[in-house]
Write an enzyme that holds these catalytic residues in place. Sequence first.
Site, PDB file in Angstrom:
ATOM      1  N   THR A  33       6.274 -52.480  22.102  1.00  0.00           N
ATOM      2  CA  THR A  33       5.900 -52.829  20.732  1.00  0.00           C
ATOM      3  C   THR A  33       6.884 -52.170  19.775  1.00  0.00           C
ATOM      4  O   THR A  33       7.989 -51.791  20.185  1.00  0.00           O
ATOM      5  CB  THR A  33       4.424 -52.437  20.444  1.00  0.00           C
ATOM      6  OG1 THR A  33       4.036 -52.962  19.171  1.00  0.00           O
ATOM      7  CG2 THR A  33       4.212 -50.939  20.451  1.00  0.00           C
ATOM      8  N   ASN A  34       6.552 -52.057  18.505  1.00  0.00           N
ATOM      9  CA  ASN A  34       7.456 -51.437  17.533  1.00  0.00           C
ATOM     10  C   ASN A  34       6.651 -50.637  16.518  1.00  0.00           C
ATOM     11  O   ASN A  34       5.422 -50.602  16.579  1.00  0.00           O
ATOM     12  CB  ASN A  34       8.311 -52.520  16.860  1.00  0.00           C
ATOM     13  CG  ASN A  34       7.451 -53.538  16.162  1.00  0.00           C
ATOM     14  OD1 ASN A  34       6.773 -53.250  15.198  1.00  0.00           O
ATOM     15  ND2 ASN A  34       7.449 -54.770  16.689  1.00  0.00           N
ATOM     16  N   ASP A  35       7.339 -50.020  15.562  1.00  0.00           N
ATOM     17  CA  ASP A  35       6.695 -49.089  14.632  1.00  0.00           C
ATOM     18  C   ASP A  35       5.979 -49.737  13.447  1.00  0.00           C
ATOM     19  O   ASP A  35       5.498 -49.038  12.570  1.00  0.00           O
ATOM     20  CB  ASP A  35       7.749 -48.123  14.068  1.00  0.00           C
ATOM     21  CG  ASP A  35       7.973 -46.948  14.995  1.00  0.00           C
ATOM     22  OD1 ASP A  35       7.041 -46.615  15.752  1.00  0.00           O
ATOM     23  OD2 ASP A  35       9.069 -46.365  14.956  1.00  0.00           O
ATOM     24  N   SER A  36       5.918 -51.054  13.404  1.00  0.00           N
ATOM     25  CA  SER A  36       5.277 -51.695  12.248  1.00  0.00           C
ATOM     26  C   SER A  36       3.822 -51.259  12.125  1.00  0.00           C
ATOM     27  O   SER A  36       3.078 -51.255  13.094  1.00  0.00           O
ATOM     28  CB  SER A  36       5.329 -53.217  12.405  1.00  0.00           C
ATOM     29  OG  SER A  36       4.551 -53.822  11.392  1.00  0.00           O
ATOM     30  N   ARG A  61      -0.783 -55.872  16.379  1.00  0.00           N
ATOM     31  CA  ARG A  61      -1.181 -54.464  16.371  1.00  0.00           C
ATOM     32  C   ARG A  61      -0.908 -53.844  14.991  1.00  0.00           C
ATOM     33  O   ARG A  61       0.178 -53.979  14.453  1.00  0.00           O
ATOM     34  CB  ARG A  61      -0.390 -53.692  17.426  1.00  0.00           C
ATOM     35  CG  ARG A  61      -0.952 -52.332  17.804  1.00  0.00           C
ATOM     36  CD  ARG A  61       0.067 -51.547  18.622  1.00  0.00           C
ATOM     37  NE  ARG A  61       1.348 -51.497  17.915  1.00  0.00           N
ATOM     38  CZ  ARG A  61       1.591 -50.726  16.860  1.00  0.00           C
ATOM     39  NH1 ARG A  61       0.672 -49.897  16.422  1.00  0.00           N
ATOM     40  NH2 ARG A  61       2.766 -50.771  16.272  1.00  0.00           N
TER      41      ARG A  61
END
Length: 226
Positions: A33-36, A61
């Site tokens: 996933t990523n930091d969003s 998410r």
Amino acid sequence: KNWFAKNQELKGKRVLVTAGGTVERLDPVRYLTNDSSGKMGFAIAEAAANRGADVTLIAARTTADSVAGIRVIHVETAEEMLQAVLSRYEETDIVIKAAAVADYRPVVRAASKMKKNDGRLIIELERTTDILQTLGERKKGQFLVGFAAETEQVEHYAMDKLNRKNCDLVVANDVSKEGAGFNVDTNIVKVFGQEGLVEEMPLLQKREVADRLLTLIAQRITHPAK
Ligand code: CTP
Ligand code: CA
């Protein structure tokens, strides 16, 4: 403009907002996933609802708080987000794609938890569908707003995304700057249109960025150029 006018600006308009970071699973307990945080997208959904729009938020998410009066549809992967957006696209007037969508996903999603071995593990990734580009290709009068997260040559890459994805506006943020982009409550953005730079905003709360962005969108929908 008075308070009432601002609140009615987008009355009757159907707005679709995407938010958060997509999740691409490797196995039942591991994922990419990523930091969003989803905060920018939630703020945009709220700003649109405040102007009287009928808002649907497609959320991957996120750590953002839910907003009253907004329909939220939860998704996990880029593919699920694509389907959720496409199924509503025809009856939508404005799409704002604030989500951080994975560019790649694991080729294989293991059905049971992967076991470790000695030595290295190589994970093969494949491209996901570019949702915004797909929307750009199928555009029939919808007003399309994309985001561009960059660390260099912000204007160049933002204009490239705007043209390639057939967007009406692109909101670019330099995520290498402190106070901009992922996982913070503030943002520093430049908004680009087909004609180039439209508005450069200082460091602002995401809520304020969202409000100014919706002002721009409402103007452009009621007074289109040309
Ligand atoms: N986007 C999308 N679907 C994808 C990837 C991106 O809809 N599979 C959208 C994002 O929601 C955003 C815009 O495209 O509105 C730009 O995303 P960004 O990651 O900045 O650009 P990319 O086109 O993915 O290019 P790169 O990551 O190489 O800079
Ligand atoms: Ca990307």
